[in-house]
Design a protein around this motif. Structure first.
Motif, PDB file in Angstrom:
ATOM      1  N   MET A 191       0.840  -1.194   0.000  1.00 24.38           N
ATOM      2  CA  MET A 191       0.000   0.000   0.000  1.00 24.38           C
ATOM      3  C   MET A 191       0.880   1.250   0.000  1.00 24.38           C
ATOM      4  O   MET A 191       1.854   1.332   0.753  1.00 24.38           O
ATOM      5  CB  MET A 191      -0.916  -0.002   1.220  1.00 24.38           C
ATOM      6  N   ILE A 192       0.544   2.220  -0.833  1.00 27.82           N
ATOM      7  CA  ILE A 192       1.298   3.468  -0.935  1.00 27.82           C
ATOM      8  C   ILE A 192       0.641   4.513  -0.043  1.00 27.82           C
ATOM      9  O   ILE A 192      -0.533   4.859  -0.217  1.00 27.82           O
ATOM     10  CB  ILE A 192       1.350   3.957  -2.391  1.00 27.82           C
ATOM     11  N   ASP A 193       1.390   5.013   0.930  1.00 26.72           N
ATOM     12  CA  ASP A 193       0.874   5.991   1.889  1.00 26.72           C
ATOM     13  C   ASP A 193       1.058   7.409   1.349  1.00 26.72           C
ATOM     14  O   ASP A 193       2.171   7.801   0.971  1.00 26.72           O
ATOM     15  CB  ASP A 193       1.597   5.850   3.222  1.00 26.72           C
ATOM     16  N   VAL A 194      -0.027   8.171   1.359  1.00 26.43           N
ATOM     17  CA  VAL A 194      -0.038   9.496   0.730  1.00 26.43           C
ATOM     18  C   VAL A 194      -0.353  10.576   1.757  1.00 26.43           C
ATOM     19  O   VAL A 194      -1.251  10.425   2.590  1.00 26.43           O
ATOM     20  CB  VAL A 194      -1.082   9.549  -0.404  1.00 26.43           C
ATOM     21  N   LEU A 195       0.401  11.668   1.688  1.00 23.33           N
ATOM     22  CA  LEU A 195       0.117  12.881   2.450  1.00 23.33           C
ATOM     23  C   LEU A 195      -0.421  13.922   1.479  1.00 23.33           C
ATOM     24  O   LEU A 195       0.242  14.272   0.497  1.00 23.33           O
ATOM     25  CB  LEU A 195       1.393  13.399   3.124  1.00 23.33           C
ATOM     26  N   VAL A 196      -1.636  14.428   1.739  1.00 25.14           N
ATOM     27  CA  VAL A 196      -2.251  15.452   0.905  1.00 25.14           C
ATOM     28  C   VAL A 196      -2.046  16.811   1.559  1.00 25.14           C
ATOM     29  O   VAL A 196      -2.450  17.017   2.711  1.00 25.14           O
ATOM     30  CB  VAL A 196      -3.760  15.178   0.712  1.00 25.14           C
ATOM     31  N   VAL A 197      -1.407  17.726   0.830  1.00 26.71           N
ATOM     32  CA  VAL A 197      -1.102  19.051   1.373  1.00 26.71           C
ATOM     33  C   VAL A 197      -1.793  20.105   0.514  1.00 26.71           C
ATOM     34  O   VAL A 197      -1.460  20.282  -0.664  1.00 26.71           O
ATOM     35  CB  VAL A 197       0.417  19.316   1.397  1.00 26.71           C
ATOM     36  N   ASP A 198      -2.759  20.799   1.109  1.00 17.36           N
ATOM     37  CA  ASP A 198      -3.468  21.870   0.406  1.00 17.36           C
ATOM     38  C   ASP A 198      -4.041  22.817   1.451  1.00 17.36           C
ATOM     39  O   ASP A 198      -4.600  22.359   2.454  1.00 17.36           O
ATOM     40  CB  ASP A 198      -4.587  21.312  -0.476  1.00 17.36           C
ATOM     41  N   ASP A 199      -3.920  24.110   1.212  1.00 13.46           N
ATOM     42  CA  ASP A 199      -4.390  25.069   2.215  1.00 13.46           C
ATOM     43  C   ASP A 199      -5.906  25.131   2.293  1.00 13.46           C
ATOM     44  O   ASP A 199      -6.473  25.528   3.304  1.00 13.46           O
ATOM     45  CB  ASP A 199      -3.825  26.470   1.933  1.00 13.46           C
ATOM     46  N   ASP A 200      -6.586  24.718   1.233  1.00 12.40           N
ATOM     47  CA  ASP A 200      -8.045  24.717   1.214  1.00 12.40           C
ATOM     48  C   ASP A 200      -8.550  23.379   1.762  1.00 12.40           C
ATOM     49  O   ASP A 200      -8.300  22.326   1.176  1.00 12.40           O
ATOM     50  CB  ASP A 200      -8.536  24.933  -0.221  1.00 12.40           C
ATOM     51  N   PHE A 201      -9.278  23.430   2.871  1.00 14.31           N
ATOM     52  CA  PHE A 201      -9.755  22.206   3.516  1.00 14.31           C
ATOM     53  C   PHE A 201     -10.641  21.390   2.578  1.00 14.31           C
ATOM     54  O   PHE A 201     -10.540  20.159   2.536  1.00 14.31           O
ATOM     55  CB  PHE A 201     -10.539  22.553   4.793  1.00 14.31           C
ATOM     56  N   ARG A 202     -11.489  22.059   1.830  1.00 12.89           N
ATOM     57  CA  ARG A 202     -12.407  21.345   0.935  1.00 12.89           C
ATOM     58  C   ARG A 202     -11.638  20.649  -0.189  1.00 12.89           C
ATOM     59  O   ARG A 202     -11.923  19.491  -0.516  1.00 12.89           O
ATOM     60  CB  ARG A 202     -13.423  22.325   0.342  1.00 12.89           C
ATOM     61  N   VAL A 203     -10.690  21.344  -0.779  1.00 14.53           N
ATOM     62  CA  VAL A 203      -9.906  20.738  -1.855  1.00 14.53           C
ATOM     63  C   VAL A 203      -9.094  19.555  -1.328  1.00 14.53           C
ATOM     64  O   VAL A 203      -8.967  18.528  -1.992  1.00 14.53           O
ATOM     65  CB  VAL A 203      -8.970  21.787  -2.504  1.00 14.53           C
ATOM     66  N   ALA A 204      -8.551  19.692  -0.117  1.00 15.20           N
ATOM     67  CA  ALA A 204      -7.798  18.583   0.482  1.00 15.20           C
ATOM     68  C   ALA A 204      -8.694  17.363   0.664  1.00 15.20           C
ATOM     69  O   ALA A 204      -8.259  16.223   0.438  1.00 15.20           O
ATOM     70  CB  ALA A 204      -7.204  19.014   1.819  1.00 15.20           C
ATOM     71  N   GLU A 205      -9.945  17.584   1.050  1.00 19.07           N
ATOM     72  CA  GLU A 205     -10.885  16.470   1.217  1.00 19.07           C
ATOM     73  C   GLU A 205     -11.209  15.823  -0.127  1.00 19.07           C
ATOM     74  O   GLU A 205     -11.276  14.590  -0.233  1.00 19.07           O
ATOM     75  CB  GLU A 205     -12.167  16.972   1.885  1.00 19.07           C
ATOM     76  N   ILE A 206     -11.398  16.647  -1.144  1.00 18.11           N
ATOM     77  CA  ILE A 206     -11.693  16.111  -2.476  1.00 18.11           C
ATOM     78  C   ILE A 206     -10.519  15.286  -2.991  1.00 18.11           C
ATOM     79  O   ILE A 206     -10.686  14.168  -3.484  1.00 18.11           O
ATOM     80  CB  ILE A 206     -12.019  17.256  -3.462  1.00 18.11           C
ATOM     81  N   ASN A 207      -9.311  15.850  -2.877  1.00 12.43           N
ATOM     82  CA  ASN A 207      -8.130  15.128  -3.349  1.00 12.43           C
ATOM     83  C   ASN A 207      -7.935  13.827  -2.580  1.00 12.43           C
ATOM     84  O   ASN A 207      -7.537  12.803  -3.153  1.00 12.43           O
ATOM     85  CB  ASN A 207      -6.890  16.006  -3.218  1.00 12.43           C
ATOM     86  N   SER A 208      -8.221  13.861  -1.288  1.00  9.82           N
ATOM     87  CA  SER A 208      -8.090  12.649  -0.475  1.00  9.82           C
ATOM     88  C   SER A 208      -9.098  11.594  -0.921  1.00  9.82           C
ATOM     89  O   SER A 208      -8.777  10.401  -0.991  1.00  9.82           O
ATOM     90  CB  SER A 208      -8.310  12.977   1.007  1.00  9.82           C
ATOM     91  N   ALA A 209     -10.310  12.038  -1.233  1.00  8.17           N
ATOM     92  CA  ALA A 209     -11.321  11.098  -1.718  1.00  8.17           C
ATOM     93  C   ALA A 209     -10.898  10.492  -3.052  1.00  8.17           C
ATOM     94  O   ALA A 209     -11.100   9.296  -3.291  1.00  8.17           O
ATOM     95  CB  ALA A 209     -12.667  11.809  -1.859  1.00  8.17           C
ATOM     96  N   TYR A 210     -10.314  11.306  -3.912  1.00  9.63           N
ATOM     97  CA  TYR A 210      -9.806  10.802  -5.192  1.00  9.63           C
ATOM     98  C   TYR A 210      -8.747   9.726  -4.966  1.00  9.63           C
ATOM     99  O   TYR A 210      -8.771   8.666  -5.584  1.00  9.63           O
ATOM    100  CB  TYR A 210      -9.200  11.943  -6.005  1.00  9.63           C
ATOM    101  N   VAL A 211      -7.793  10.019  -4.089  1.00 13.30           N
ATOM    102  CA  VAL A 211      -6.707   9.071  -3.817  1.00 13.30           C
ATOM    103  C   VAL A 211      -7.276   7.747  -3.316  1.00 13.30           C
ATOM    104  O   VAL A 211      -6.837   6.666  -3.720  1.00 13.30           O
ATOM    105  CB  VAL A 211      -5.718   9.653  -2.788  1.00 13.30           C
ATOM    106  N   GLY A 212      -8.270   7.832  -2.435  1.00 13.64           N
ATOM    107  CA  GLY A 212      -8.852   6.631  -1.856  1.00 13.64           C
ATOM    108  C   GLY A 212      -9.560   5.749  -2.866  1.00 13.64           C
ATOM    109  O   GLY A 212      -9.802   4.570  -2.587  1.00 13.64           O
ATOM    110  N   LYS A 213      -9.891   6.296  -4.036  1.00 10.08           N
ATOM    111  CA  LYS A 213     -10.568   5.520  -5.067  1.00 10.08           C
ATOM    112  C   LYS A 213      -9.599   4.766  -5.972  1.00 10.08           C
ATOM    113  O   LYS A 213     -10.025   3.960  -6.790  1.00 10.08           O
ATOM    114  CB  LYS A 213     -11.445   6.445  -5.917  1.00 10.08           C
ATOM    115  N   VAL A 214      -8.297   5.043  -5.840  1.00  7.32           N
ATOM    116  CA  VAL A 214      -7.298   4.386  -6.694  1.00  7.32           C
ATOM    117  C   VAL A 214      -6.720   3.186  -5.941  1.00  7.32           C
ATOM    118  O   VAL A 214      -6.154   3.353  -4.859  1.00  7.32           O
ATOM    119  CB  VAL A 214      -6.165   5.359  -7.077  1.00  7.32           C
TER     120      VAL A 214
END
Length: 238
Positions: free
Chosen positions: A1-24
């Motif tokens: 499993m590849i562990d990912v750190l999502v860094v974004d100042d916008d909380f909403r964008v960070a949540e969206i990107n995290s959801a995207y990562v979780g789908k891969v």
């Protein structure tokens, strides 16, 4: 499993990107950070393979953060995910060692391609002993080409589909100035219309292309296709 750190100042964008990562498949988000300081603190205490990094952070730029990471001995790989599109920033990202650069806004398919390319790179390196030993020119070429593999053709092509044909259809769509019909794709790619339709349907299911309908005066609407990256945006720039 590849562990990912999502860094974004916008909380909403960070949540969206995290959801995207979780789908891969093969990827999981272990933490999110909204400042460079939070990102460094996470790297100090947690295992991170890959950082999805925005450039515009409140305390310092993403590129400065990459440089500090290396100075502090953090070897996590970096994919820039940012609205910054000036050539100077892109060039600096390359010089600082970012493996990929994804411009906001982008679709899930756009991010998935980058992640798939990164996973292909890791598999290639693992095949050579995970960084140990030596590599000849052929092995070096395979390593450097791994990141481009997932971009050239979707992973997991179904039976009866070939990567070269998928790449041909992708090339036709990405080079087109406007959406194309299946007939136009077939003509430009030099393949039959039925083959073009088969690949277009597959790519649409995979989220790689977008479908629009063109209505004429009479008859059924014409299906028109466009490559969905990066124009089909579900992620807003910040």
């Amino acid at each position: 499993m590849i562990d990912v750190l999502v860094v974004d100042d916008d909380f909403r964008v960070a949540e969206i990107n995290s959801a995207y990562v979780g789908k891969v498949p093969g990827f999981r988000v272990t933490a999110r950070a909204h400042t460079a300081a939070q990102a460094l603190a996470t790297l100090e205490r947690a295992h991170v393979d890959l950082v999805l990094l925005d450039h515009y952070l409140p305390d310092e730029t993403g590129l400065t953060l990459v440089r500090r990471m290396r100075q502090l001995g953090h070897h996590a790989d970096v994919i820039m995910v940012t609205a910054a599109r000036d050539v100077a920033t892109v060039q600096a990202a390359m010089r600082f060692g970012a493996l990929q650069y994804l411009v906001k806004p982008f679709s899930f398919a756009g991010l998935r391609v980058k992640l798939e390319g990164y996973a292909a790179l890791r598999r290639t390196l693992d095949g050579f002993g995970g960084g140990g030993g030596e590599a000849g020119q052929e092995q070096v070429d395979r390593i450097f080409g791994a990141l481009r593999t997932a971009v050239a053709a979707p992973a997991g092509l179904p039976k009866g589909h070939s990567a070269p044909t998928a790449e041909l259809v992708r090339k036709v769509l990405t080079e087109a100035a406007q959406p194309l019909s299946a007939h136009e794709v077939a003509a430009r790619a030099g393949i039959s219309r039925s083959t073009a339709q088969r690949y277009l349907k597959f790519l649409e299911r995979e989220g790689r292309i977008s479908l629009t309908l063109k209505y004429g005066d009479t008859g059924r609407p014409e299906h028109r296709y466009a490559w969905a990256e990066p124009s089909t945006a579900r992620n807003r720039p910040v």
